[in-house]
Design a protein around this motif. Structure first.
Motif, PDB file in Angstrom:
ATOM      1  N   VAL A 185       0.843  -1.202   0.000  1.00  0.00           N
ATOM      2  CA  VAL A 185       0.000   0.000   0.000  1.00  0.00           C
ATOM      3  C   VAL A 185       0.878   1.252   0.000  1.00  0.00           C
ATOM      4  O   VAL A 185       0.644   2.192  -0.767  1.00  0.00           O
ATOM      5  N   PHE A 186       1.887   1.272   0.854  1.00  0.00           N
ATOM      6  CA  PHE A 186       2.789   2.426   0.938  1.00  0.00           C
ATOM      7  C   PHE A 186       3.457   2.688  -0.408  1.00  0.00           C
ATOM      8  O   PHE A 186       3.552   3.832  -0.864  1.00  0.00           O
ATOM      9  N   GLU A 187       3.916   1.643  -1.061  1.00  0.00           N
ATOM     10  CA  GLU A 187       4.616   1.795  -2.338  1.00  0.00           C
ATOM     11  C   GLU A 187       3.699   2.345  -3.423  1.00  0.00           C
ATOM     12  O   GLU A 187       4.115   3.177  -4.234  1.00  0.00           O
ATOM     13  N   VAL A 188       2.448   1.871  -3.453  1.00  0.00           N
ATOM     14  CA  VAL A 188       1.501   2.355  -4.463  1.00  0.00           C
ATOM     15  C   VAL A 188       1.237   3.841  -4.285  1.00  0.00           C
ATOM     16  O   VAL A 188       1.257   4.613  -5.252  1.00  0.00           O
ATOM     17  N   VAL A 189       0.997   4.262  -3.060  1.00  0.00           N
ATOM     18  CA  VAL A 189       0.702   5.672  -2.806  1.00  0.00           C
ATOM     19  C   VAL A 189       1.914   6.550  -3.096  1.00  0.00           C
ATOM     20  O   VAL A 189       1.793   7.650  -3.660  1.00  0.00           O
ATOM     21  N   SER A 190       3.104   6.065  -2.758  1.00  0.00           N
ATOM     22  CA  SER A 190       4.312   6.871  -2.927  1.00  0.00           C
ATOM     23  C   SER A 190       4.679   7.105  -4.387  1.00  0.00           C
ATOM     24  O   SER A 190       5.426   8.039  -4.701  1.00  0.00           O
ATOM     25  N   THR A 191       4.146   6.302  -5.312  1.00  0.00           N
ATOM     26  CA  THR A 191       4.488   6.481  -6.732  1.00  0.00           C
ATOM     27  C   THR A 191       4.109   7.860  -7.240  1.00  0.00           C
ATOM     28  O   THR A 191       4.716   8.351  -8.198  1.00  0.00           O
ATOM     29  N   ASN A 192       3.138   8.494  -6.611  1.00  0.00           N
ATOM     30  CA  ASN A 192       2.697   9.810  -7.082  1.00  0.00           C
ATOM     31  C   ASN A 192       3.596  10.938  -6.574  1.00  0.00           C
ATOM     32  O   ASN A 192       3.328  12.103  -6.855  1.00  0.00           O
ATOM     33  N   LEU A 193       4.631  10.590  -5.829  1.00  0.00           N
ATOM     34  CA  LEU A 193       5.578  11.597  -5.347  1.00  0.00           C
ATOM     35  C   LEU A 193       6.917  11.522  -6.071  1.00  0.00           C
ATOM     36  O   LEU A 193       7.768  12.384  -5.872  1.00  0.00           O
ATOM     37  N   TYR A 194       7.119  10.499  -6.887  1.00  0.00           N
ATOM     38  CA  TYR A 194       8.440  10.303  -7.472  1.00  0.00           C
ATOM     39  C   TYR A 194       8.814  11.348  -8.505  1.00  0.00           C
ATOM     40  O   TYR A 194       9.991  11.523  -8.824  1.00  0.00           O
ATOM     41  N   SER A 195       7.818  12.096  -9.004  1.00  0.00           N
ATOM     42  CA  SER A 195       8.161  13.198  -9.909  1.00  0.00           C
ATOM     43  C   SER A 195       8.906  14.299  -9.157  1.00  0.00           C
ATOM     44  O   SER A 195       9.588  15.141  -9.768  1.00  0.00           O
ATOM     45  N   LYS A 196       8.780  14.294  -7.819  1.00  0.00           N
ATOM     46  CA  LYS A 196       9.444  15.301  -6.999  1.00  0.00           C
ATOM     47  C   LYS A 196      10.769  14.794  -6.433  1.00  0.00           C
ATOM     48  O   LYS A 196      11.439  15.490  -5.671  1.00  0.00           O
ATOM     49  N   VAL A 197      11.123  13.552  -6.787  1.00  0.00           N
ATOM     50  CA  VAL A 197      12.339  12.946  -6.261  1.00  0.00           C
ATOM     51  C   VAL A 197      13.415  12.962  -7.340  1.00  0.00           C
ATOM     52  O   VAL A 197      13.145  12.666  -8.509  1.00  0.00           O
ATOM     53  N   LYS A 198      14.633  13.315  -6.954  1.00  0.00           N
ATOM     54  CA  LYS A 198      15.734  13.310  -7.910  1.00  0.00           C
ATOM     55  C   LYS A 198      15.997  11.894  -8.416  1.00  0.00           C
ATOM     56  O   LYS A 198      15.758  10.918  -7.720  1.00  0.00           O
ATOM     57  N   ARG A 199      16.495  11.814  -9.628  1.00  0.00           N
ATOM     58  CA  ARG A 199      16.778  10.516 -10.251  1.00  0.00           C
ATOM     59  C   ARG A 199      17.735   9.701  -9.368  1.00  0.00           C
ATOM     60  O   ARG A 199      18.708  10.228  -8.845  1.00  0.00           O
ATOM     61  N   PHE A 200      17.402   8.428  -9.231  1.00  0.00           N
ATOM     62  CA  PHE A 200      18.183   7.470  -8.434  1.00  0.00           C
ATOM     63  C   PHE A 200      18.164   7.797  -6.928  1.00  0.00           C
ATOM     64  O   PHE A 200      19.018   7.341  -6.181  1.00  0.00           O
TER      65      PHE A 200
END
Length: 245
Positions: free
Chosen positions: A95-110
């Motif tokens: 569940v945590f991983e699914v929700v967090s996918t919508n924040l990865y655009s704000k995370v630097k690559r790698f």
């Protein structure tokens, strides 16, 4: 105040088949809008136009002041799709991983989520009453619980507009009511603007303040009395509070 969504003289066709005809629509901040219509009426097409996934044949669409034909996506728009997680229920993700996918655009690559972003995911799960399931595999959840996870994924980026396409398809009646109660609470407490496409008018009506009907390509806004008449025509019992219209 500018409308959150504005469609002006909108037309759309697939090849030579006209789907939408002269659609005009204005949605204001804090509205809880339902769009109803028969299967194939073009409801999902209209949603895809608002989300910049399709381009109109002619006409203008602005979402949060931006012409959607000039942008690929808008981070201020949250989306809960029709298919949900049904086809991917056994995908090995928590569940945590699914929700967090919508924040990865704000995370630097790698890079990984920082502590503030992780806390944001947990706070959003708590908002939809799913924080106790954060480490649970998606496949272990009920249909209603999975929809709450998708709602959390849409909300974690703090959208100003929430778009839902048949969000309760395949969800039991009790979970559907609970889901709409949650949306109503969010709408009332945060003034989140909600646009909900559904065929289930009777279930969503108590929580809306506006209802539109898409029929034969034309979009019409229905009055409170027209909605109640439609419910009676379908032999459905109108909700006790008769909605917020």
């Amino acid at each position: 105040m500018d409308p959150i969504v504005n469609a002006d003289n909108l037309y759309f066709s697939y090849s030579n088949h006209e789907i939408l005809k002269n659609v005009n629509m204005s949605i204001n901040k804090g509205d809880f809008v339902a769009i109803i219509g028969a299967n194939g009426a073009g409801k999902s097409t209209l949603i895809k136009l608002f989300l910049s996934e399709l381009s109109p044949k002619s006409g203008l669409i602005k979402v949060l002041g931006t012409d959607v034909t000039k942008t690929e996506s808008n981070p201020r728009v949250g989306y809960v799709p029709q298919t949900g997680l049904g086809k991917n229920a056994n995908f090995p993700a928590s569940v945590f991983e699914v929700v967090s996918t919508n924040l990865y655009s704000k995370v630097k690559r790698f890079s990984f989520l920082n502590s503030s972003q992780k806390r944001k995911v947990m706070d959003t799960l708590k908002l939809v009453e799913m924080d106790g399931f954060y480490d649970r595999a998606i496949g272990e959840l009920s249909g209603g619980q999975r929809q709450r996870v998708l709602l959390a994924r849409a909300l974690v980026s703090d959208p100003e507009l929430l778009v839902l396409d048949e969000p309760t398809t395949g969800v039991d009646s009790k979970s559907t009511e609970s889901f709409y109660e949650l949306l109503k609470s969010l709408n009332a407490s945060t003034k989140l603007t909600i646009l909900n496409v559904t065929h289930d008018l009777g279930k969503v009506f108590p929580y809306t303040n506006r209802v539109f009907c898409l029929e034969e390509g034309y979009l019409l806004e229905l009055s409170r009395d027209e909605v109640l008449h439609e419910l009676q025509h379908r032999h459905e019992h109108p909700p006790l509070n008769e909605g917020r219209l």
